[in-house]
Design an enzyme around this catalytic site. Sequence first.
Site, PDB file in Angstrom:
ATOM      1  N   GLU A 117      -1.203  13.827  14.176  1.00 12.60           N
ATOM      2  CA  GLU A 117      -1.403  15.187  13.638  1.00 12.60           C
ATOM      3  C   GLU A 117      -0.736  15.355  12.277  1.00 12.60           C
ATOM      4  O   GLU A 117      -1.335  15.871  11.328  1.00 12.60           O
ATOM      5  CB  GLU A 117      -0.885  16.248  14.621  1.00 12.60           C
ATOM      6  CG  GLU A 117      -1.762  16.403  15.861  1.00 12.60           C
ATOM      7  CD  GLU A 117      -3.254  16.482  15.535  1.00 12.60           C
ATOM      8  OE1 GLU A 117      -3.639  17.332  14.687  1.00 12.60           O
ATOM      9  OE2 GLU A 117      -4.039  15.700  16.100  1.00 12.60           O
ATOM     10  N   SER A 136       0.835  -1.196   0.000  1.00 10.19           N
ATOM     11  CA  SER A 136       0.000   0.000   0.000  1.00 10.19           C
ATOM     12  C   SER A 136       0.878   1.258   0.000  1.00 10.19           C
ATOM     13  O   SER A 136       1.658   1.454  -0.921  1.00 10.19           O
ATOM     14  CB  SER A 136      -0.965  -0.068   1.193  1.00 10.19           C
ATOM     15  OG  SER A 136      -2.062   0.777   1.003  1.00 10.19           O
ATOM     16  N   HIS A 151      -7.391  -6.091   0.657  1.00 15.12           N
ATOM     17  CA  HIS A 151      -6.236  -5.191   0.614  1.00 15.12           C
ATOM     18  C   HIS A 151      -5.100  -5.663   1.528  1.00 15.12           C
ATOM     19  O   HIS A 151      -3.933  -5.479   1.218  1.00 15.12           O
ATOM     20  CB  HIS A 151      -6.690  -3.785   0.999  1.00 15.12           C
ATOM     21  CG  HIS A 151      -5.617  -2.752   0.854  1.00 15.12           C
ATOM     22  ND1 HIS A 151      -4.879  -2.592  -0.308  1.00 15.12           N
ATOM     23  CD2 HIS A 151      -5.130  -1.822   1.726  1.00 15.12           C
ATOM     24  CE1 HIS A 151      -3.997  -1.606  -0.138  1.00 15.12           C
ATOM     25  NE2 HIS A 151      -4.133  -1.135   1.090  1.00 15.12           N
TER      26      HIS A 151
END
Length: 258
Positions: free
Chosen positions: A180, A89, A239
């Site tokens: 973040e 991925s 996946h």
Amino acid sequence: MTNKEILHSNILGEGKPFIILHGFLGMSDNWKTLGNQFSEAGFQVHLVDQRNHGRSFHSDVFNYEVLVEDLKNYCEAHHLGDIVLLGHSMGGKTAMLFATEYPELVSKLIIADISPRFYPIHHDAILDGLSSLNFEELKTRGAADKVLANFVSEPGTRQFLLKNLYWIEKGKLALRINLEALKENVSEVGEALPMHAKFDKDTLFLRGDKSEYIALQDEALITRHFPLAKITTIANAGHWLHAENPEDFYKAVIDFVN
């Protein structure tokens, strides 16, 4: 942060170097079982945490260019060349770009369930769920799972995400990922491989038969960037093909690298 901070890794076995890169919100630990198998087959396996993931350093900067440079610094620090490189991925995107920029360092390339094309942002619910975890109140993984279930219905995906939890001190949980920075830069994760990028050595693309990440129309694009690419489908897998059908995944990779 200096740009020479070296990525954290778990190194298994002896032999030809074999680097494995996890996906977005994953970590090297996700690959431990397969990593041990590859090491038993005669490879020195490097299970690497990419920046802002696992036990690697945190940074506000997050894109494929810096992920590639992190890997280059890692190879230099560990004196690695002629590597087998496998990425899943997001890790597959890092691996693709690395192989096209530093082909002299890569002998064989394996890409798990991602194509070189652009992908729109599709991690919103997951990132919202992780952001909603309040560790002043949550004292157990079970409690965190309950909160996450409001955002992510699939239990397997939640278990994968909850691997990012750890005890920062006695009685206090935290996330290993730099949430973040990953939220801020999430659009970078779907970026396409640059048009001109090309890797002329043996390449294997593996896709899950239940996954939509590599579509039939991606095949022409794959062979444009990777002229020697072979595309193989892993049965009974989505996946997370390496976790859902590890036996077939392992066999496809070993047959290719040997």
